[in-house]
Motif scaffolding. Structure first.
Motif, PDB file in Angstrom:
ATOM      1  N   GLY A  90       0.766  -1.232   0.000  1.00 20.67           N
ATOM      2  CA  GLY A  90       0.000   0.000   0.000  1.00 20.67           C
ATOM      3  C   GLY A  90       0.802   1.289   0.000  1.00 20.67           C
ATOM      4  N   ARG A  91       2.139   1.204  -0.073  1.00 21.37           N
ATOM      5  CA  ARG A  91       2.931   2.438   0.005  1.00 21.37           C
ATOM      6  C   ARG A  91       4.178   2.451  -0.874  1.00 21.37           C
ATOM      7  N   THR A  92       4.544   1.333  -1.449  1.00 22.40           N
ATOM      8  CA  THR A  92       5.822   1.213  -2.148  1.00 22.40           C
ATOM      9  C   THR A  92       5.609   0.806  -3.600  1.00 22.40           C
ATOM     10  N   MET A  93       6.361   1.427  -4.506  1.00 19.40           N
ATOM     11  CA  MET A  93       6.360   1.006  -5.908  1.00 19.40           C
ATOM     12  C   MET A  93       7.784   0.620  -6.288  1.00 19.40           C
ATOM     13  N   LYS A  94       7.881  -0.340  -7.188  1.00 21.97           N
ATOM     14  CA  LYS A  94       9.200  -0.849  -7.585  1.00 21.97           C
ATOM     15  C   LYS A  94       9.760  -0.062  -8.767  1.00 21.97           C
ATOM     16  N   LEU A  95      10.908   0.576  -8.524  1.00 20.52           N
ATOM     17  CA  LEU A  95      11.688   1.143  -9.612  1.00 20.52           C
ATOM     18  C   LEU A  95      12.365  -0.067 -10.248  1.00 20.52           C
ATOM     19  N   ASP A  96      11.963  -0.429 -11.446  1.00 23.09           N
ATOM     20  CA  ASP A  96      12.425  -1.696 -12.010  1.00 23.09           C
ATOM     21  C   ASP A  96      13.755  -1.585 -12.730  1.00 23.09           C
ATOM     22  N   MET A  97      13.937  -0.555 -13.524  1.00 24.40           N
ATOM     23  CA  MET A  97      15.197  -0.400 -14.266  1.00 24.40           C
ATOM     24  C   MET A  97      15.608   1.057 -14.289  1.00 24.40           C
ATOM     25  N   LEU A  98      16.901   1.251 -14.271  1.00 22.00           N
ATOM     26  CA  LEU A  98      17.479   2.572 -14.499  1.00 22.00           C
ATOM     27  C   LEU A  98      18.804   2.344 -15.222  1.00 22.00           C
ATOM     28  N   TYR A  99      18.888   2.855 -16.429  1.00 20.08           N
ATOM     29  CA  TYR A  99      20.121   2.764 -17.201  1.00 20.08           C
ATOM     30  C   TYR A  99      20.455   4.125 -17.775  1.00 20.08           C
ATOM     31  N   VAL A 100      21.731   4.483 -17.684  1.00 18.83           N
ATOM     32  CA  VAL A 100      22.236   5.731 -18.248  1.00 18.83           C
ATOM     33  C   VAL A 100      23.459   5.371 -19.085  1.00 18.83           C
ATOM     34  N   SER A 101      23.498   5.867 -20.313  1.00 25.69           N
ATOM     35  CA  SER A 101      24.641   5.599 -21.196  1.00 25.69           C
ATOM     36  C   SER A 101      25.945   6.069 -20.566  1.00 25.69           C
ATOM     37  N   HIS A 102      27.003   5.347 -20.846  1.00 22.10           N
ATOM     38  CA  HIS A 102      28.324   5.573 -20.264  1.00 22.10           C
ATOM     39  C   HIS A 102      28.742   7.043 -20.274  1.00 22.10           C
ATOM     40  N   ASP A 103      28.633   7.700 -21.421  1.00 20.12           N
ATOM     41  CA  ASP A 103      29.101   9.078 -21.542  1.00 20.12           C
ATOM     42  C   ASP A 103      28.211  10.098 -20.837  1.00 20.12           C
ATOM     43  N   TYR A 104      27.069   9.668 -20.314  1.00 22.19           N
ATOM     44  CA  TYR A 104      26.138  10.576 -19.645  1.00 22.19           C
ATOM     45  C   TYR A 104      26.096  10.360 -18.131  1.00 22.19           C
ATOM     46  N   ARG A 105      26.914   9.454 -17.627  1.00 21.67           N
ATOM     47  CA  ARG A 105      26.945   9.203 -16.192  1.00 21.67           C
ATOM     48  C   ARG A 105      27.712  10.304 -15.472  1.00 21.67           C
ATOM     49  N   HIS A 106      27.403  10.493 -14.200  1.00 24.36           N
ATOM     50  CA  HIS A 106      28.042  11.495 -13.333  1.00 24.36           C
ATOM     51  C   HIS A 106      27.777  12.926 -13.814  1.00 24.36           C
ATOM     52  N   LYS A 107      26.631  13.101 -14.484  1.00 32.07           N
ATOM     53  CA  LYS A 107      26.247  14.429 -14.966  1.00 32.07           C
ATOM     54  C   LYS A 107      24.841  14.803 -14.500  1.00 32.07           C
ATOM     55  N   GLY A 108      24.281  14.016 -13.580  1.00 26.95           N
ATOM     56  CA  GLY A 108      22.974  14.330 -13.028  1.00 26.95           C
ATOM     57  C   GLY A 108      21.796  13.690 -13.750  1.00 26.95           C
ATOM     58  N   LEU A 109      22.045  12.949 -14.821  1.00 27.74           N
ATOM     59  CA  LEU A 109      20.938  12.353 -15.576  1.00 27.74           C
ATOM     60  C   LEU A 109      20.231  11.262 -14.777  1.00 27.74           C
ATOM     61  N   GLY A 110      20.991  10.408 -14.110  1.00 29.69           N
ATOM     62  CA  GLY A 110      20.374   9.360 -13.297  1.00 29.69           C
ATOM     63  C   GLY A 110      19.490   9.946 -12.212  1.00 29.69           C
ATOM     64  N   ARG A 111      20.001  10.968 -11.540  1.00 23.90           N
ATOM     65  CA  ARG A 111      19.226  11.651 -10.485  1.00 23.90           C
ATOM     66  C   ARG A 111      17.951  12.245 -11.078  1.00 23.90           C
ATOM     67  N   ARG A 112      18.072  12.850 -12.253  1.00 30.78           N
ATOM     68  CA  ARG A 112      16.897  13.464 -12.892  1.00 30.78           C
ATOM     69  C   ARG A 112      15.852  12.403 -13.222  1.00 30.78           C
ATOM     70  N   LEU A 113      16.291  11.256 -13.739  1.00 32.30           N
ATOM     71  CA  LEU A 113      15.350  10.177 -14.059  1.00 32.30           C
ATOM     72  C   LEU A 113      14.680   9.633 -12.802  1.00 32.30           C
ATOM     73  N   VAL A 114      15.437   9.498 -11.721  1.00 31.56           N
ATOM     74  CA  VAL A 114      14.842   9.039 -10.456  1.00 31.56           C
ATOM     75  C   VAL A 114      13.858  10.075  -9.931  1.00 31.56           C
ATOM     76  N   ASP A 115      14.190  11.356 -10.052  1.00 34.83           N
ATOM     77  CA  ASP A 115      13.260  12.407  -9.630  1.00 34.83           C
ATOM     78  C   ASP A 115      11.951  12.345 -10.418  1.00 34.83           C
ATOM     79  N   ILE A 116      12.056  12.151 -11.714  1.00 35.82           N
ATOM     80  CA  ILE A 116      10.861  12.093 -12.565  1.00 35.82           C
ATOM     81  C   ILE A 116      10.003  10.888 -12.198  1.00 35.82           C
ATOM     82  N   ILE A 117      10.620   9.721 -12.047  1.00 34.94           N
ATOM     83  CA  ILE A 117       9.842   8.514 -11.752  1.00 34.94           C
ATOM     84  C   ILE A 117       9.304   8.567 -10.324  1.00 34.94           C
TER      85      ILE A 117
END
Length: 172
Positions: A90-117
């Protein structure tokens, strides 16, 4: 950067995400604590069998009214995040996948995708995300920096599906 929900026919774009990574440390759970162990893996890209399974998994999530969002740079997919459509306890949803291309890592994209989801999950009534993370140090450390903690105890069903993963809860 453009972020948008993917259509079912776009799910095969997963193969375009460059998942190469050099790994030299992985986490294991010992006595209910994270322990780093030196292990070396040179992940060069997708294994065809793995890619087929993950694409089928995305199709299944899509068919269950889950959410799959892609991040695009000049019409090229560089990140993807997916969310299961159901609530756990009743309170939890599963974040199933998160993938960020190699050249886009450590630039805030993963955080942005987690924020959106996270926002999408919150609108559906979730208070937290369940994450079954690959035990690679970079992956687990990323979620820990976002505020995730070890799932204690982990969900029995999800743990059985991925017993080698690090199971985390991220409040949203």
């Amino acid at each position: 950067m453009e972020f948008r929900w993917l259509s079912r026919k776009e799910l095969s774009l997963l193969k375009e995400i460059d998942r190469k990574e050099l790994v030299d440390e992985v986490y294991y759970i010992r006595n209910h604590e994270l322990r780093l162990v030196k292990e070396y893996y040179d992940i060069d890209g997708w294994l065809e069998s793995e890619l087929a399974l993950y694409t089928q998994r995305l199709e299944s999530i899509f068919d269950r009214d889950g959410i799959i969002i892609g991040a695009f740079e000049k019409d090229h997919i560089v990140g993807l995040v997916s969310l299961e459509s159901y609530l756990i306890n009743g309170r939890t949803m599963k974040l199933d996948m998160l993938y960020v291309s190699h050249d886009y890592r450590h630039k805030g994209l993963g955080r942005r995708l987690v924020d959106i989801i996270s926002q999408e999950a919150n609108e559906l009534g979730a208070k937290e995300l369940y994450i079954s993370a690959t035990p690679v140090r970079n992956t687990v450390d990323f979620y820990l920096r976002l505020g995730a903690e070890l799932a204690n105890p982990p969900d029995i069903y999800l743990f059985e599906l991925e017993p080698l993963d690090i199971h985390l809860i991220l409040p949203i």
